[in-house]
Design an enzyme around this catalytic site. Structure first.
Site, PDB file in Angstrom:
ATOM      1  N   HIS A 161      24.179  25.399  -2.373  1.00  0.00           N
ATOM      2  CA  HIS A 161      22.894  25.578  -3.046  1.00  0.00           C
ATOM      3  C   HIS A 161      22.433  27.016  -2.890  1.00  0.00           C
ATOM      4  CE1 HIS A 161      22.314  21.324  -3.808  1.00  0.00           C
ATOM      5  NE2 HIS A 161      22.648  21.070  -2.566  1.00  0.00           N
ATOM      6  N   CYS A 200      22.635  29.126  -6.492  1.00  0.00           N
ATOM      7  CA  CYS A 200      21.460  29.653  -7.183  1.00  0.00           C
ATOM      8  C   CYS A 200      21.009  30.943  -6.504  1.00  0.00           C
ATOM      9  CB  CYS A 200      20.316  28.637  -7.139  1.00  0.00           C
ATOM     10  SG  CYS A 200      20.656  27.092  -8.000  1.00  0.00           S
TER      11      CYS A 200
END
Length: 594
Positions: A161, A200
């Site tokens: 992530h 991200c």
């Protein structure tokens, strides 16, 4: 034979000799990882899946796929080190036990993958020590480290992530990672290094801080301010097989470079060519919010290197032609913002659950709680910015305001403090909450003194006991007695009786205006009812305390406290409202009552 015939024979022999020599050179590169200047070296690779849990299936699938590409490319297991929690292949939800796939029609990429570091051994400390070659610093796992030297090449691929972290929750902060890389360079632990990062805001790991002198090329799935995207997701095209019940099989950036590597001859494809192909396929020209912009940082000189020097090349692809570089972008309708994948996972499971079944109800409740949690995180960060920067309009500060080429933040200690506090006290998660790391960076960049704010926090904590005592006694915080009505309740207040013992609390009526308080009161009314005899009686039994606690967790600034009885949770919600509105707290933190 004529002179023309002799000339043709000589030309033929020269061409044959040239290709033979070139072939031998490529074979040497393939077998030993030698550079073209003749210096012999070894190719090393470190693969890291930084997440756990089945709904994050794609990260471990990406990493396992990368291992298969490297092995077919000629790298040996002794030179490939794998970090992954390893809770996917044999997860009860996996429809194919022991098998992981990375695309809808793909084969098993899990078979043969080394289990070097799994479960709790997948942590930041081990990762840093592995790439530094520090065996004594390793805890758990196989103990395998990168034993590289000054002529070696290193390939690092990380999938996770945003704000990259490990399953134990410890983040990989950009500045710390760069320091490790600088130490490796100083110790001459490599000649060249290539880093691919799937996450991200992954551009923030290198933007403005990766020096070209380190001889490292970093390629990221996104720039410093945007999300990356998942692919092969439910409801998109092409979807995963129906039995995969809500998971995305891969990430767009990762699938792009992996599938490119499988199709092409890496001894003829340069890093620049792959970068351009992956950037084009990921969709750099799409509308904002529909795809990510693949970015590169560090040494431009490495772009001319052939991929064989880092990831090897599959002999089966020797007949590759450059026509493959014209591959069209992945359709925007085929990608899903990785922040939304947990919601997609729950929604897909709900759709497949029988109507009115306990399973469906539990999933719907979980989805509601997740969406509510996200709303509260959104509210938290806005209030944090308003209070810390003493501004009312902060919408333009919700992401990093730095220009291209500047690092995310200057004061990394300030940034780490705020990020850790936002996670630990406000419940921000990698899935969603840490999309606001750019906003926290803005607080540091605008000169907020975190140390001074911490001192203020400690002062506030000392006064919280007095606030609670004032509520229970009906006094103001300065000790002045409020005027009381005939029932002993101050004007503008109401009495609340909690539990079978009818423990009495007095709270200001103005707090009834808060939406969270209204929702809580309606929920309690629907489930338990009220008895109005001078005050509100809430029969909070042991079995209902968990529901009350969840409601408390959803407040804009969540405050928790231990209590001798679980029936006391309701007054803590009231106290949370008091403290959130009347006290100046450490901006950026959700305070915890002890």
């Amino acid at each position: 034979m004529s002179s023309l015939g002799h000339l043709l024979v000589l030309v033929f022999l020269y061409v044959l000799l040239f290709y033979s020599a070139d072939s031998r050179k490529l074979q040497v590169l393939h077998d030993t990882g030698s550079s073209e200047d003749g210096a012999k070296g070894t190719r090393w690779a470190v693969l890291i899946a930084g997440s756990s849990y089945y709904y994050n299936y794609r990260h471990q699938a990406d990493i396992c796929h990368a291992y298969q590409v490297l092995r077919k490319g000629g790298l040996k297991d002794e030179n490939i080190i794998v970090f992954m929690y390893d809770d996917i292949a044999f997860n009860p939800e996996n429809p194919r036990p022991g098998v992981i796939i990375n695309r809808p029609d793909g084969g098993d990429v899990y078979e043969g993958v080394p289990k070097d570091y799994t479960e709790e051994a997948v942590n930041v400390k081990n990762f840093y020590n592995v790439i530094l070659g520090n065996e004594s610093g390793i805890t758990g796992g196989s103990g395998k480290v990168v034993k590289s030297g000054p002529n070696d090449s290193i390939f690092i691929y990380y999938a996770d992530h945003g704000a990259p972290a490990m399953p134990d929750g410890e983040d990989i902060h950009a500045k710390d990672f760069i320091k490790v890389l600088e130490k490796m360079h100083k110790l001459k632990r490599y000649k060249k290094m290539v880093i691919y990062v799937e996450a991200c805001e992954s551009g923030s790991m290198f933007e403005g801080i990766l020096k070209t002198s380190l001889n490292i090329l970093a390629v990221t799935a996104s720039n410093a301010t945007e999300s990356s995207f998942g692919i092969y997701c439910p409801g998109e095209y092409p979807p995963p097989p129906p039995e995969y019940n809500g998971v995305c099989l891969g990430d767009t950036f990762s699938v792009s470079w992996l599938e490119d590597s499988e199709l092409h001859d890496m001894s003829k494809e340069t890093l620049k060519q792959q970068y351009q192909a992956v950037k084009r396929r990921t969709g750099p020209d799409a509308e904002p919010g529909t795809s990510s912009h693949v970015s590169r940082f560090g040494s431009k000189a490495l772009l001319k290197d052939y991929l064989v020097s880092y990831i090897g090349t599959n002999p089966e692809n020797e007949n590759f032609t450059s026509a493959g570089f014209t591959a069209s972008p992945i359709s925007n309708s085929s990608s899903v913002n990785t922040r939304d994948i947990p919601l997609l996972y729950l929604k897909s499971k709900i759709q497949r659950s029988p109507m009115e079944s306990p399973e469906r109800q539990a999933l719907e409740k979980k989805l509601f709680e997740e969406m509510n949690h996200r709303r509260q995180i959104d509210q938290n960060i806005v209030e944090i910015l308003k209070l810390s920067l003493k501004q009312t309009n902060v919408s333009n500060l919700l992401i990093s305001t730095r220009t291209t080429g500047q690092p995310l933040v200057d004061d990394w200690d300030c940034f780490k403090t705020l990020v850790n506090s936002f996670k630990n006290h406000c419940g921000a998660t990698m899935d969603y909450g840490l999309k606001y790391t750019g906003a926290l960076a803005n607080i540091c960049n605008m000169g907020v003194d975190v140390k001074q704010t911490n001192q203020e926090k400690r002062r506030n904590r000392r006064s919280e006991t007095n606030i609670k005592a004032s509520l229970l006694s009906g006094e103001l915080s300065d000790g002045r007695r409020r005027a009381r009505d005939q029932n002993g309740v101050p004007r503008g207040h109401l009495a609340v009786y909690v539990g079978d013992e009818m423990q009495r609390f007095v709270i200001p009526t103005k707090y009834l205006q808060y939406p969270e308080f209204k929702v809580l009161m309606e929920e309690v009314a629907d489930e338990f009812g009220y008895e109005h005899e001078g005050g509100i009686h809430i029969p909070c039994e042991e079995s209902t305390s968990a529901s009350i606690e969840r409601s408390a967790m959803s407040l804009p600034i969540s405050l928790h406290a231990s209590s001798s009885t679980r029936d006391g949770m309701f007054v803590l919600i009231s106290l949370a409202l008091v403290v959130a509105t009347e006290m100046t707290l450490l901006v950026g933190l959700c305070i915890t009552l002890a």
